[in-house]
Design a protein around this motif. Sequence first.
Motif, PDB file in Angstrom:
ATOM      1  N   TRP A 261       0.818  -1.203   0.000  1.00  0.00           N
ATOM      2  CA  TRP A 261       0.000   0.000   0.000  1.00  0.00           C
ATOM      3  C   TRP A 261       0.863   1.269   0.000  1.00  0.00           C
ATOM      4  CZ3 TRP A 261       1.047  -3.188   3.989  1.00  0.00           C
ATOM      5  CH2 TRP A 261       1.563  -2.639   5.158  1.00  0.00           C
ATOM      6  N   VAL A 262       2.168   1.106   0.056  1.00  0.00           N
ATOM      7  CA  VAL A 262       3.067   2.258   0.034  1.00  0.00           C
ATOM      8  C   VAL A 262       3.938   2.152  -1.217  1.00  0.00           C
ATOM      9  CG1 VAL A 262       4.842   3.575   1.251  1.00  0.00           C
ATOM     10  CG2 VAL A 262       3.117   2.314   2.557  1.00  0.00           C
ATOM     11  N   PRO A 263       3.611   2.906  -2.263  1.00  0.00           N
ATOM     12  CA  PRO A 263       4.398   2.827  -3.486  1.00  0.00           C
ATOM     13  C   PRO A 263       5.870   3.132  -3.217  1.00  0.00           C
ATOM     14  CG  PRO A 263       2.412   4.150  -3.821  1.00  0.00           C
ATOM     15  CD  PRO A 263       2.502   3.874  -2.355  1.00  0.00           C
ATOM     16  N   TYR A 264       6.740   2.416  -3.902  1.00  0.00           N
ATOM     17  CA  TYR A 264       8.187   2.626  -3.817  1.00  0.00           C
ATOM     18  C   TYR A 264       8.772   2.276  -2.445  1.00  0.00           C
ATOM     19  CZ  TYR A 264       6.906   5.452  -7.881  1.00  0.00           C
ATOM     20  OH  TYR A 264       6.375   5.889  -9.065  1.00  0.00           O
ATOM     21  N   SER A 265       8.038   1.542  -1.641  1.00  0.00           N
ATOM     22  CA  SER A 265       8.569   1.146  -0.337  1.00  0.00           C
ATOM     23  C   SER A 265       9.420  -0.106  -0.490  1.00  0.00           C
ATOM     24  CB  SER A 265       7.426   0.889   0.650  1.00  0.00           C
ATOM     25  OG  SER A 265       6.610  -0.175   0.182  1.00  0.00           O
ATOM     26  N   GLY A 266      10.160  -0.432   0.574  1.00  0.00           N
ATOM     27  CA  GLY A 266      10.963  -1.653   0.584  1.00  0.00           C
ATOM     28  C   GLY A 266      12.445  -1.379   0.430  1.00  0.00           C
ATOM     29  N   TRP A 267      13.171  -1.435   1.557  1.00  0.00           N
ATOM     30  CA  TRP A 267      14.625  -1.297   1.529  1.00  0.00           C
ATOM     31  C   TRP A 267      15.236  -2.650   1.155  1.00  0.00           C
ATOM     32  CZ3 TRP A 267      17.560   2.597   4.764  1.00  0.00           C
ATOM     33  CH2 TRP A 267      16.747   3.652   5.196  1.00  0.00           C
ATOM     34  N   PRO A 268      16.466  -2.651   0.665  1.00  0.00           N
ATOM     35  CA  PRO A 268      17.138  -3.937   0.446  1.00  0.00           C
ATOM     36  C   PRO A 268      17.785  -4.491   1.721  1.00  0.00           C
ATOM     37  CG  PRO A 268      18.476  -2.145  -0.423  1.00  0.00           C
ATOM     38  CD  PRO A 268      17.214  -1.514   0.070  1.00  0.00           C
ATOM     39  N   ILE A 269      17.672  -3.751   2.821  1.00  0.00           N
ATOM     40  CA  ILE A 269      18.189  -4.254   4.095  1.00  0.00           C
ATOM     41  C   ILE A 269      17.042  -4.316   5.087  1.00  0.00           C
ATOM     42  CG2 ILE A 269      20.520  -3.366   3.728  1.00  0.00           C
ATOM     43  CD1 ILE A 269      19.865  -1.068   5.673  1.00  0.00           C
ATOM     44  N   LYS A 270      17.302  -5.048   6.180  1.00  0.00           N
ATOM     45  CA  LYS A 270      16.266  -5.175   7.206  1.00  0.00           C
ATOM     46  C   LYS A 270      16.689  -4.417   8.465  1.00  0.00           C
ATOM     47  CE  LYS A 270      14.460  -9.784   6.092  1.00  0.00           C
ATOM     48  NZ  LYS A 270      15.271 -10.170   4.952  1.00  0.00           N
ATOM     49  N   ARG A 271      15.767  -4.287   9.342  1.00  0.00           N
ATOM     50  CA  ARG A 271      16.038  -3.641  10.630  1.00  0.00           C
ATOM     51  C   ARG A 271      17.167  -4.366  11.369  1.00  0.00           C
ATOM     52  NH1 ARG A 271      13.812  -1.395  15.445  1.00  0.00           N
ATOM     53  NH2 ARG A 271      15.373  -2.081  16.957  1.00  0.00           N
ATOM     54  N   GLU A 272      17.185  -5.698  11.303  1.00  0.00           N
ATOM     55  CA  GLU A 272      18.219  -6.466  12.025  1.00  0.00           C
ATOM     56  C   GLU A 272      19.618  -6.109  11.532  1.00  0.00           C
ATOM     57  OE1 GLU A 272      14.974  -7.537  11.052  1.00  0.00           O
ATOM     58  OE2 GLU A 272      15.605  -9.570  10.455  1.00  0.00           O
ATOM     59  N   ASP A 273      19.708  -5.710  10.276  1.00  0.00           N
ATOM     60  CA  ASP A 273      21.024  -5.345   9.743  1.00  0.00           C
ATOM     61  C   ASP A 273      21.574  -4.105  10.428  1.00  0.00           C
ATOM     62  OD1 ASP A 273      19.696  -6.194   6.529  1.00  0.00           O
ATOM     63  OD2 ASP A 273      21.049  -7.404   7.767  1.00  0.00           O
ATOM     64  N   LEU A 274      20.679  -3.291  10.976  1.00  0.00           N
ATOM     65  CA  LEU A 274      21.132  -2.047  11.608  1.00  0.00           C
ATOM     66  C   LEU A 274      21.280  -2.157  13.123  1.00  0.00           C
ATOM     67  CD1 LEU A 274      19.401   1.023   9.909  1.00  0.00           C
ATOM     68  CD2 LEU A 274      21.699   0.134   9.596  1.00  0.00           C
ATOM     69  N   ASP A 275      20.715  -3.184  13.717  1.00  0.00           N
ATOM     70  CA  ASP A 275      20.727  -3.255  15.190  1.00  0.00           C
ATOM     71  C   ASP A 275      22.113  -3.067  15.815  1.00  0.00           C
ATOM     72  OD1 ASP A 275      17.902  -5.470  15.383  1.00  0.00           O
ATOM     73  OD2 ASP A 275      18.062  -3.411  16.106  1.00  0.00           O
ATOM     74  N   PRO A 276      23.138  -3.768  15.350  1.00  0.00           N
ATOM     75  CA  PRO A 276      24.453  -3.564  15.990  1.00  0.00           C
ATOM     76  C   PRO A 276      24.960  -2.136  15.822  1.00  0.00           C
ATOM     77  CG  PRO A 276      24.617  -5.128  14.151  1.00  0.00           C
ATOM     78  CD  PRO A 276      23.194  -4.799  14.295  1.00  0.00           C
ATOM     79  N   TYR A 277      24.544  -1.492  14.754  1.00  0.00           N
ATOM     80  CA  TYR A 277      25.015  -0.128  14.495  1.00  0.00           C
ATOM     81  C   TYR A 277      24.208   0.894  15.290  1.00  0.00           C
ATOM     82  CZ  TYR A 277      27.535  -2.607  10.949  1.00  0.00           C
ATOM     83  OH  TYR A 277      28.353  -3.499  10.313  1.00  0.00           O
ATOM     84  N   TYR A 278      22.950   0.572  15.543  1.00  0.00           N
ATOM     85  CA  TYR A 278      22.169   1.440  16.423  1.00  0.00           C
ATOM     86  C   TYR A 278      22.824   1.498  17.805  1.00  0.00           C
ATOM     87  CZ  TYR A 278      17.846   2.358  13.709  1.00  0.00           C
ATOM     88  OH  TYR A 278      16.914   2.821  12.808  1.00  0.00           O
ATOM     89  N   ALA A 279      23.260   0.354  18.264  1.00  0.00           N
ATOM     90  CA  ALA A 279      23.873   0.314  19.598  1.00  0.00           C
ATOM     91  C   ALA A 279      25.121   1.196  19.627  1.00  0.00           C
ATOM     92  CB  ALA A 279      24.214  -1.128  19.972  1.00  0.00           C
ATOM     93  N   ARG A 280      25.885   1.157  18.545  1.00  0.00           N
ATOM     94  CA  ARG A 280      27.081   2.004  18.476  1.00  0.00           C
ATOM     95  C   ARG A 280      26.695   3.470  18.342  1.00  0.00           C
ATOM     96  NH1 ARG A 280      30.562  -1.071  13.936  1.00  0.00           N
ATOM     97  NH2 ARG A 280      31.582   0.967  13.794  1.00  0.00           N
ATOM     98  N   ALA A 281      25.642   3.726  17.586  1.00  0.00           N
ATOM     99  CA  ALA A 281      25.192   5.111  17.393  1.00  0.00           C
ATOM    100  C   ALA A 281      24.745   5.729  18.711  1.00  0.00           C
ATOM    101  CB  ALA A 281      24.058   5.152  16.369  1.00  0.00           C
ATOM    102  N   HIS A 282      24.206   4.917  19.586  1.00  0.00           N
ATOM    103  CA  HIS A 282      23.795   5.422  20.904  1.00  0.00           C
ATOM    104  C   HIS A 282      24.947   6.119  21.610  1.00  0.00           C
ATOM    105  CE1 HIS A 282      19.772   3.981  22.597  1.00  0.00           C
ATOM    106  NE2 HIS A 282      19.680   3.901  21.289  1.00  0.00           N
TER     107      HIS A 282
END
Lengths: 132, 514
Positions: B103-124
């Motif tokens: 329902w959201v045209p042009y949506s969909g990243w080629p990565i998932k949220r899990e791919d960013l989790d370790p980097y979110y922790a570092r970004a904190h």
Amino acid sequence: MQRRTFIKIVGIAGTAGLPISGCEGAATIDEVLRLPYFLSGVSDIAALQSIGRKFGKSFPEQYDAVKLKDVLLASVSEGQQQPISDPSVLASLLADKTTRDFNTGDTIVLEGWVLSLTEARQCALFSLVQTQ
Amino acid sequence: MHVDARNLEDNSLIEGDICIAGAGAAGISMALDWVNSNHKVILLEGGGFDYDDRIQDLYAGKQTGQPYYPLKSSRLHYFGGTTGHWAGMCSTFDPIDFAKRDWVPYSGWPIKREDLDPYYARAHKVVQIGPYNYDVSYWQTQFPKFKPLLKDDDVVWNKIWHFSPPTRFGNVYRDTILQAKNIHLYTYANVVDVRANASVRSVDELVVKNFAGKTHRVRAKYYILACNGIQNPRLLLASNSQAPKGLGNDHDLVGRFFMEHLEVKSAFLWLQEPDPMDMYLLGKSIRAELSIREEKQAELKILNGTSSLFPLSIAQKMKPAIEVWNKQDPRESLRILRDYGEKAYQKKWYERFNRSGSKAYELFTRIEQAPNPDSRVTLDTEKDELGVPRAKLHWALTQLDKRSIRILYELIGQQVGRSAVGRVRMKEFLHDPNDYNWPVTTGGGWHHMGTTRMHDDPKQGVIDRDCRVHGLSNLFIAGDSCYTTGGAVNPTLTLIALALRLSDKVKELVGTTP
């Protein structure tokens, strides 16, 4: 909303207190039917009337005092052995029905208010009776 | 180390292993990750260490479409970048933000949220916020007064936010960058051109200029453009001597899909009993906002957004951001913001409020906008003082954006009713479900996203999942211009996480490059 009643709602002390008889004790069946208890605690007369009139515009076939009373009473009469004659019992049943409406998705948006269908009908009845 | 590029001999050649263009949140986060590594990192900053109106003017540009803030003042052009005026609000994207939503045209990243989790922790750590924990029950143990508004969270849940001090990167990280022997910061080094090789398959060098009349060239094995969501596409489009449509723009995507977060005062919450709403109010390091479960978003086909609560007595005194942040000079906007902050959170008000709470709250929306190719950054015919065509923004919205806001409040209103705590009333602009006009109070958060969007298919994105520009082997993008969709939350934490992920990728490449 009128500033006087707005202040009653926004102010730190006091409840909304609409200038009609409350639904305990001295209230009649008719008054209980046309006063959405919960909504009246967070709004004012003008809001109830506005909501009621909007209901009337949206559902003209239902916008009749007798029909609305019948629908409201029928909605809370299931399981009742006899017709409801005690206003406080009716008030309690309507309050329960209002909460059930939200649980079952029987809601409606009128004048921006997200309401239970029951209280919307009560507002409609209120707007009809208040104009008489 | 630091070099003022105005003092270099004209036409100097600056060389390193990697070159990061832009010393804002993304660029500095990446540079910090390379401190004391074995590689020479060039970090380019167009301004100096302090505000300079002549340099800031390089960011000026026109806008059309939905009214927006002046381009000159919505970003900052000195070391530290826009962290110089950010509010510090941090939260993570939700898993649904990365998913393909039909329902959201042009949506969909080629990565998932899990791919960013370790980097979110570092970004904190980079933005100086607490543990990487967004679990409501954990924060309820830390703040015993935290009480959810609703009886359950099956439909509307409490999304946790962390608040950075806010970290002003230009102050906090200046010494670290300057003292790092392998990080070579060049100030007054505005990138004006990205030059590719003859086959336009890799970048040969960047050209930088300053108001001292100096022009220099920068060469590295890998280049990262980290210049913000308007400047990144601007530079690619303006680098058109070898690629007439601009670098990385074979499929006319650079600059398109400009996305903001729609931020607008939207509804009222009237409570049966006064409540201080400790869990939802500003003034602490953590707070919650109301958000909609992913299953419900899918069922009702709406965008992802949140609603925050402000005591009505305070909210009434706060003008919409679009009316406040309309000055060309960003210093004026910052003065107004600070003034509001002082007035709105005067100790006397807050103390009085905290004792008794309130029965009346204003509900404020922050919601993603649907990716829209007609919402875009292009080049103006007018050039800035360094000869680069100015950016032009056309901000465009869709019906899905407004429909989503209305349904957000229907859902919140239903749950407030279920919980028997009060009632919600939407503001007038939401009353008519068939009205797709926007009130004049509609604003954004100075979030410039999506203009070099991520997709593995070069016909659908400017960069791939590794943030590499399609077709150019050694050019990468950092920042929120990389976003495929905007998410419900402010972009800073996620763009830092993405930048750190990119940093790891570049480290792999540099490690393997002879």
